[in-house]
Motif scaffolding. Structure first.
Motif, PDB file in Angstrom:
ATOM      1  N   GLU A  25       0.834  -1.216   0.000  1.00  0.00           N
ATOM      2  CA  GLU A  25       0.000   0.000   0.000  1.00  0.00           C
ATOM      3  C   GLU A  25       0.866   1.261   0.000  1.00  0.00           C
ATOM      4  O   GLU A  25       0.574   2.230  -0.703  1.00  0.00           O
ATOM      5  CB  GLU A  25      -0.953   0.006   1.194  1.00  0.00           C
ATOM      6  CG  GLU A  25      -2.059  -1.017   1.103  1.00  0.00           C
ATOM      7  CD  GLU A  25      -2.958  -0.812  -0.108  1.00  0.00           C
ATOM      8  OE1 GLU A  25      -3.328   0.347  -0.397  1.00  0.00           O
ATOM      9  OE2 GLU A  25      -3.282  -1.807  -0.769  1.00  0.00           O
ATOM     10  N   LYS A  28       2.311   1.718  -3.449  1.00  0.00           N
ATOM     11  CA  LYS A  28       1.292   2.203  -4.387  1.00  0.00           C
ATOM     12  C   LYS A  28       1.090   3.703  -4.216  1.00  0.00           C
ATOM     13  O   LYS A  28       0.977   4.438  -5.209  1.00  0.00           O
ATOM     14  CB  LYS A  28      -0.033   1.466  -4.190  1.00  0.00           C
ATOM     15  CG  LYS A  28      -0.017   0.076  -4.763  1.00  0.00           C
ATOM     16  CD  LYS A  28      -1.370  -0.619  -4.869  1.00  0.00           C
ATOM     17  CE  LYS A  28      -2.340  -0.402  -3.781  1.00  0.00           C
ATOM     18  NZ  LYS A  28      -3.537  -1.281  -3.855  1.00  0.00           N
ATOM     19  N   LEU A  29       1.068   4.173  -2.958  1.00  0.00           N
ATOM     20  CA  LEU A  29       0.917   5.608  -2.719  1.00  0.00           C
ATOM     21  C   LEU A  29       2.092   6.394  -3.292  1.00  0.00           C
ATOM     22  O   LEU A  29       1.901   7.462  -3.892  1.00  0.00           O
ATOM     23  CB  LEU A  29       0.794   5.886  -1.220  1.00  0.00           C
ATOM     24  CG  LEU A  29      -0.517   5.514  -0.554  1.00  0.00           C
ATOM     25  CD1 LEU A  29      -0.435   5.785   0.947  1.00  0.00           C
ATOM     26  CD2 LEU A  29      -1.676   6.273  -1.170  1.00  0.00           C
ATOM     27  N   HIS A  31       4.121   5.554  -5.787  1.00  0.00           N
ATOM     28  CA  HIS A  31       4.060   5.550  -7.255  1.00  0.00           C
ATOM     29  C   HIS A  31       2.961   6.484  -7.761  1.00  0.00           C
ATOM     30  O   HIS A  31       3.166   7.214  -8.739  1.00  0.00           O
ATOM     31  CB  HIS A  31       3.857   4.124  -7.778  1.00  0.00           C
ATOM     32  CG  HIS A  31       5.107   3.306  -7.758  1.00  0.00           C
ATOM     33  ND1 HIS A  31       6.017   3.292  -8.793  1.00  0.00           N
ATOM     34  CD2 HIS A  31       5.614   2.486  -6.807  1.00  0.00           C
ATOM     35  CE1 HIS A  31       7.023   2.500  -8.483  1.00  0.00           C
ATOM     36  NE2 HIS A  31       6.811   2.002  -7.288  1.00  0.00           N
ATOM     37  N   GLN A  32       1.823   6.472  -7.093  1.00  0.00           N
ATOM     38  CA  GLN A  32       0.733   7.365  -7.474  1.00  0.00           C
ATOM     39  C   GLN A  32       1.140   8.824  -7.306  1.00  0.00           C
ATOM     40  O   GLN A  32       0.888   9.660  -8.182  1.00  0.00           O
ATOM     41  CB  GLN A  32      -0.505   7.064  -6.633  1.00  0.00           C
ATOM     42  CG  GLN A  32      -1.693   7.956  -6.944  1.00  0.00           C
ATOM     43  CD  GLN A  32      -2.883   7.668  -6.029  1.00  0.00           C
ATOM     44  OE1 GLN A  32      -2.913   6.671  -5.307  1.00  0.00           O
ATOM     45  NE2 GLN A  32      -3.853   8.544  -6.047  1.00  0.00           N
ATOM     46  N   ALA A  33       1.787   9.146  -6.194  1.00  0.00           N
ATOM     47  CA  ALA A  33       2.219  10.519  -5.937  1.00  0.00           C
ATOM     48  C   ALA A  33       3.241  10.974  -6.978  1.00  0.00           C
ATOM     49  O   ALA A  33       3.175  12.111  -7.464  1.00  0.00           O
ATOM     50  CB  ALA A  33       2.802  10.641  -4.530  1.00  0.00           C
ATOM     51  N   GLU A  35       3.600   9.816 -10.083  1.00  0.00           N
ATOM     52  CA  GLU A  35       2.913   9.986 -11.364  1.00  0.00           C
ATOM     53  C   GLU A  35       2.111  11.283 -11.403  1.00  0.00           C
ATOM     54  O   GLU A  35       2.183  12.044 -12.364  1.00  0.00           O
ATOM     55  CB  GLU A  35       1.988   8.794 -11.620  1.00  0.00           C
ATOM     56  CG  GLU A  35       1.302   8.856 -12.969  1.00  0.00           C
ATOM     57  CD  GLU A  35       0.416   7.646 -13.213  1.00  0.00           C
ATOM     58  OE1 GLU A  35      -0.659   7.838 -13.805  1.00  0.00           O
ATOM     59  OE2 GLU A  35       0.790   6.531 -12.813  1.00  0.00           O
ATOM     60  N   GLU A  36       1.361  11.534 -10.341  1.00  0.00           N
ATOM     61  CA  GLU A  36       0.520  12.736 -10.304  1.00  0.00           C
ATOM     62  C   GLU A  36       1.338  14.022 -10.220  1.00  0.00           C
ATOM     63  O   GLU A  36       0.873  15.071 -10.648  1.00  0.00           O
ATOM     64  CB  GLU A  36      -0.460  12.657  -9.140  1.00  0.00           C
ATOM     65  CG  GLU A  36      -1.529  11.597  -9.340  1.00  0.00           C
ATOM     66  CD  GLU A  36      -2.452  11.429  -8.148  1.00  0.00           C
ATOM     67  OE1 GLU A  36      -2.269  12.135  -7.119  1.00  0.00           O
ATOM     68  OE2 GLU A  36      -3.350  10.580  -8.225  1.00  0.00           O
ATOM     69  N   SER A  37       2.546  13.945  -9.681  1.00  0.00           N
ATOM     70  CA  SER A  37       3.376  15.140  -9.553  1.00  0.00           C
ATOM     71  C   SER A  37       3.971  15.571 -10.888  1.00  0.00           C
ATOM     72  O   SER A  37       4.324  16.731 -11.060  1.00  0.00           O
ATOM     73  CB  SER A  37       4.513  14.898  -8.553  1.00  0.00           C
ATOM     74  OG  SER A  37       5.522  14.076  -9.139  1.00  0.00           O
ATOM     75  N   LEU A  74       6.783  11.705   0.151  1.00  0.00           N
ATOM     76  CA  LEU A  74       5.444  12.198  -0.165  1.00  0.00           C
ATOM     77  C   LEU A  74       5.380  13.720  -0.084  1.00  0.00           C
ATOM     78  O   LEU A  74       4.768  14.378  -0.935  1.00  0.00           O
ATOM     79  CB  LEU A  74       4.404  11.565   0.768  1.00  0.00           C
ATOM     80  CG  LEU A  74       4.143  10.082   0.535  1.00  0.00           C
ATOM     81  CD1 LEU A  74       3.243   9.528   1.637  1.00  0.00           C
ATOM     82  CD2 LEU A  74       3.538   9.833  -0.837  1.00  0.00           C
ATOM     83  N   ARG A  79       2.448  15.722  -1.504  1.00  0.00           N
ATOM     84  CA  ARG A  79       1.400  14.872  -0.957  1.00  0.00           C
ATOM     85  C   ARG A  79       1.624  14.603   0.528  1.00  0.00           C
ATOM     86  O   ARG A  79       2.684  14.853   1.080  1.00  0.00           O
ATOM     87  CB  ARG A  79       1.354  13.521  -1.685  1.00  0.00           C
ATOM     88  CG  ARG A  79       1.038  13.619  -3.143  1.00  0.00           C
ATOM     89  CD  ARG A  79      -0.402  13.993  -3.323  1.00  0.00           C
ATOM     90  NE  ARG A  79      -0.769  13.872  -4.728  1.00  0.00           N
ATOM     91  CZ  ARG A  79      -1.555  14.717  -5.326  1.00  0.00           C
ATOM     92  NH1 ARG A  79      -2.049  15.729  -4.684  1.00  0.00           N
ATOM     93  NH2 ARG A  79      -1.860  14.551  -6.587  1.00  0.00           N
TER      94      ARG A  79
END
Length: 98
Positions: A25, A28-29, A31-33, A35-37, A74, A79
């Motif tokens: 988890e 995943k956070l 990688h998501q952060a 990508e979104e950045s 993060l 994030r």
């Protein structure tokens, strides 16, 4: 017998499975952060003042990432994260004594 059943049937298997789920988890956070950045790992490394190889290791899940390291990554990505508790399936919910 499922893989989960086999893992949880060995000593400490359920604990190890819970730890792996939490690591997954967290990754995943991250990688998501990232990508979104819109930031690259090289840019993130520069912002954190670490080598790109260190960033790559964290994103691969190598080693044991400290909570402070996760928070720093993060934060650098703009994030923040929250943790929440979940009741273990093998322990019944406590009775409401109010």
């Amino acid at each position: 017998m499922t893989l989960r059943d086999r893992i949880t049937s060995v000593p400490d298997g359920a604990r190890d499975l819970a730890a792996a789920r939490l690591r997954c988890e967290a990754l995943k956070l991250l990688h998501q952060a990232l990508e979104e950045s819109g930031m690259s790992k090289t840019e993130l490394a520069a912002k954190l003042g670490v080598r790109k190889s260190a960033v790559t290791q964290v994103f691969r899940g190598d080693g044991n990432v400290r909570v402070n390291t996760l928070a720093d990554y993060l934060w650098a990505l703009g994030r923040d994260a929250d943790l929440s508790l979940a009741q273990r399936a093998d322990i019944p919910e406590p009775l409401d004594r109010s």
